[in-house]
Structure formats: C-alpha cells, structure tokens
Scaffold this motif. Structure first.
Motif, PDB file in Angstrom:
ATOM      1  N   HIS A 140      -6.387  -0.770   4.973  1.00 43.23           N
ATOM      2  CA  HIS A 140      -5.997  -1.772   3.982  1.00 43.23           C
ATOM      3  C   HIS A 140      -5.078  -2.867   4.516  1.00 43.23           C
ATOM      4  CE1 HIS A 140      -7.896   0.279   0.619  1.00 43.23           C
ATOM      5  NE2 HIS A 140      -7.433   1.413   1.112  1.00 43.23           N
ATOM      6  N   HIS A 175      -2.829  -1.100  -3.486  1.00 41.53           N
ATOM      7  CA  HIS A 175      -3.712   0.039  -3.212  1.00 41.53           C
ATOM      8  C   HIS A 175      -2.878   1.311  -3.249  1.00 41.53           C
ATOM      9  CE1 HIS A 175      -7.001  -2.603  -2.079  1.00 41.53           C
ATOM     10  NE2 HIS A 175      -6.175  -3.255  -1.281  1.00 41.53           N
ATOM     11  N   ILE A 182      -3.519   5.230  -2.756  1.00 40.14           N
ATOM     12  CA  ILE A 182      -4.609   6.012  -2.188  1.00 40.14           C
ATOM     13  C   ILE A 182      -4.190   7.455  -1.966  1.00 40.14           C
ATOM     14  CG2 ILE A 182      -6.322   6.148  -0.342  1.00 40.14           C
ATOM     15  CD1 ILE A 182      -6.429   3.518  -1.863  1.00 40.14           C
ATOM     16  N   VAL A 240       0.850  -1.189   0.000  1.00 43.48           N
ATOM     17  CA  VAL A 240       0.000   0.000   0.000  1.00 43.48           C
ATOM     18  C   VAL A 240       0.888   1.242   0.000  1.00 43.48           C
ATOM     19  CG1 VAL A 240      -1.803   1.280   1.234  1.00 43.48           C
ATOM     20  CG2 VAL A 240      -1.818  -1.229   1.257  1.00 43.48           C
TER      21      VAL A 240
END
Length: 409
Positions: free
Chosen positions: A235, A125, A127, A79
């Motif tokens: 996450h 991910h 973000i 992430v």
C-alpha cells in the motif's frame, strides 16, 4: 477490513509547519519531506485485549503527525494493520474457551469504537493479517529463493545476516537483541537456527491451530514481522515517510521488518523515519497485557468519563516520554477540559491568532503536545482574568484545538 469513521478536521487560516520528529534509527530530529502525499504506517493491535491507555497513547501520537501534515496542506496516506492471528490471541481464546475468530472480531470492533470516541483519524487502509496472507506467501517464497530464508522442521526462518543493514533501526548490540528477542516473541534458543536472532517468516501448521495454504511453503500461518512488511509494501511502497509504533516495537518488530523489506527490494531504508511512542505505566510497572495491569478506554467511557478528557490526559505527556497513568492525571485533564469549554463558551475573548501559531510551532517541534496545551491554558487564563473584545476568538480557539489536537470543545 474496514476502519472507523473520520471526524471532520477544520481548516485553519495561515500556513502549517513542516514537522520535525525524532528518528530512532539516527537518534536525531529529522524533517520528513513527503511532498503532496505523506505516507505513514503504524503497527496495529493484536486484538485480544483492546484498547488500553498504552494503545491510546501510541495512536494519539501518530494522529498528531497526521494533523500536522494536514494543516500543512498535505494529503495523508495512512496504513494500519491488525494482527488478527497470532500466538497471544490463540492462547487467550483457548484460556477463555471462545472461538479465536470471534474474539478477534469482538476486540477489533471495540478498538474501532474507542478510536472513534477519541477522535483518532482513521487509516486509509486497515488490513488484517489473515486477509494479507495471499500477499505474504509470495514474499516468503522470494526470500527463500534468494537464499535469505531457510527451513527448519517445516518452519521458514529469515536470515538476518542476509541484510547488511540489519541493526540500523534500533542500534542495539547483539546481546541486548537476543535478550529482547526472547522477551518479545522470538525464539533465540531454538536449536538448528543459523543465528539466534533469525525470526520466523512462516510457521508450519500445528495441530489444533488455524493454518492456510502457503503454496510451496506448505500449510501454516505467517510470522509477525513479514505481515507488516507485506501490507506496507503493497500500500505504501519502499521509502515511506514514517514507520510508527510503541518503543517496544523498535526491536525486534521494526528492525526485522526493515531487513525483510530491504532484502526483498534491494533498497534502503524501508522508512525515512522510525518514530516510537513511550510506554505508559500503572502502579509502577509498564501497562501490558501480560501483566494484566491495564486501564481500558472502553471501561473509562462506561464509567462516564468524557473521551475528550481521556485525550487531553494523553496530550499532557510528550509522546516519547514514559509516564504513569493515575487518577490525578485524569482529574487534571477533566479540570482542563472544563476550563477550556467555559472559556470558549463566552461570546468574545482575547485575540487568538498568536495562539494558533504557538500550537503549530509546538506540534511541529517533535509533537510537543504539552507545550501546545500550555499555550491554550495561557489564552484561557487571559479569558478568565480579563476577557476581550474579539468576537471571533472563541471560535478560532475551538477550531484550532479541534484541527491540531483532536479536542472537540
């Protein structure tokens, strides 16, 4: 927000190694034991000047972490955030008289292009801070309701004294923390704070600046540290394997983020290992946006530099070392790339099975990329001097440096 396309990672014969890596919090080498899925969070860019060599060196380090885990037959849940609203971004947009949203989108797009060219594996991910706001607000409200946060002239601050483990990431004394807080985006001298080190969780709306509905917090925007906490907890959850970034993030960013998460969850630690990459200098000073002494990956690419050579220049330095970018560093990398490509272009060569194990051993030992390069150099020298009869060797070397080092020959 979308990341960038993934390059294929060749599968290698044999067994990968368990990674031993330096943990800033303990000052020792640790061996994360992630099980079948390794979890890693790496702090992303503030998109107003991307991507300089310092950025690239940091993301290269954590790309190697992923490659070691993948070689050891683990999945990787990676992430990364983008701080797409923050004071430096707004200040740059104001200076250049451009829309801050357009600036953030432009620089993020350029960062993606650079990561693709350098063959960095993308996060699962990716973000942005803005899209994370709906998840940030409830966390700030919870901290306030727990008595771990307080209001000051409409702004909401986190109380570092609410976390008994505050200070265990960086291990710094209070005076050093205060100095670094002032230097790295904090406001230790603001009157009315309970502790000079208390970081902002929610900034009340300022005239002429973007803001969002924060529910009971009022209109405003999130602080820097809570952004990453919200994304990581959402996450990855607590106790993920590696929290990564440049060494300048150990304090305040990772220290504060750990405290936010530990108070919110009642668990310790936020991450099993805090791993930090060294700083890259130019002309004797740390490469930084504030100084403007930057070498950009995109400019090098426009100048015709092969991105693989850029990656080899990064790999020539241990990830934890501070080092300086020079023309000689790049020339050495280009020469090494030419030698390697010539060596694997031949139809046969010296046996390469030992080389694969040497590269694995080097990377498993705290990502010793220079030792891995030296192993490939030795095989290349044997190829140049005496050749060999193993018709599969050049292909084995090509796949190994691709899978483990991200270098496409």
């Amino acid at each position: 927000m979308h990341a960038w396309p993934a390059s294929e990672v060749p599968a290698l014969p044999g067994q990968g190694r368990d990674l031993r890596i330096h943990d800033t919090a303990t000052g020792t080498l640790v061996t994360p034991d992630p099980g079948p899925v390794a979890r890693i969070y790496v702090c992303g860019i503030t998109p107003y000047d991307a991507t300089h060599i310092g950025h690239a060196a940091t993301y290269n380090a954590f790309d190697l972490v992923q490659r070691v885990w993948l070689d050891n037959k683990r999945q990787v849940h990676y992430v990364q955030n983008v701080t797409d609203v923050d004071d430096p971004l707004l200040q740059r947009a104001d200076r250049d008289n451009v829309d801050w949203v357009a600036l953030a989108e432009q620089e993020t797009a350029l960062f993606r292009e650079d990561m693709t060219a350098l063959r960095m594996l993308p996060p699962r991910h990716y973000i942005g801070a803005v899209e994370a706001i709906p998840g940030i607000v409830p966390l700030v409200e919870r901290l306030r309701d727990m008595g771990a946060a307080y209001e000051l002239d409409g702004d909401i601050y986190f109380s570092v004294e609410s976390d008994a483990d505050f200070g265990k990431v960086s291990g710094l004394d209070a005076a050093t923390m205060r100095h670094l807080s002032a230097e790295r985006g904090g406001d230790p001298d603001r009157p009315g704070k309970k502790n000079p080190l208390d970081p902002m969780l929610w900034m009340a709306a300022r005239e002429g600046e973007p803001s969002w509905d924060g529910g009971s917090l009022g209109h405003g925007r999130p602080g820097w540290h809570i952004e990453c906490v919200a994304i990581a907890l959402d996450h990855l959850g607590m106790g993920f394997d590696v929290q990564g970034g440049g060494s300048d993030l150990a304090f305040p960013h990772h220290e504060m983020g750990a405290s936010h998460a530990q108070v919110l969850t009642g668990e310790f630690p936020m991450a099993k290992a805090y791993v930090h990459a060294g700083m890259v200098a130019l002309h004797g000073e740390k490469m930084s946006k504030s100084k403007g002494n930057l070498v950009f990956v995109s400019q090098l690419r426009r100048d015709g530099v092969d991105p693989v050579a850029i990656r080899l220049a990064l790999l020539a330095h241990h990830y934890r070392a501070d080092w300086e970018w020079t023309d000689d560093v790049l020339r050495d990398a280009e020469a090494r790339l030419a030698r390697w490509r010539a060596a694997v272009s031949r139809p046969d060569g010296p046996p390469a099975e030992t080389l694969v194990e040497e590269v694995r051993d080097a990377l498993a030992a705290d990502l010793d990329a220079p030792a891995a390069l030296a192993a490939v150099d030795r095989w290349t020298a044997r190829q140049e001097e005496q050749g060999g009869t193993d018709t599969g060797a050049p292909g084995v070397v090509s796949r190994a440096v691709d899978a483990l080092l991200g270098v496409a020959l």
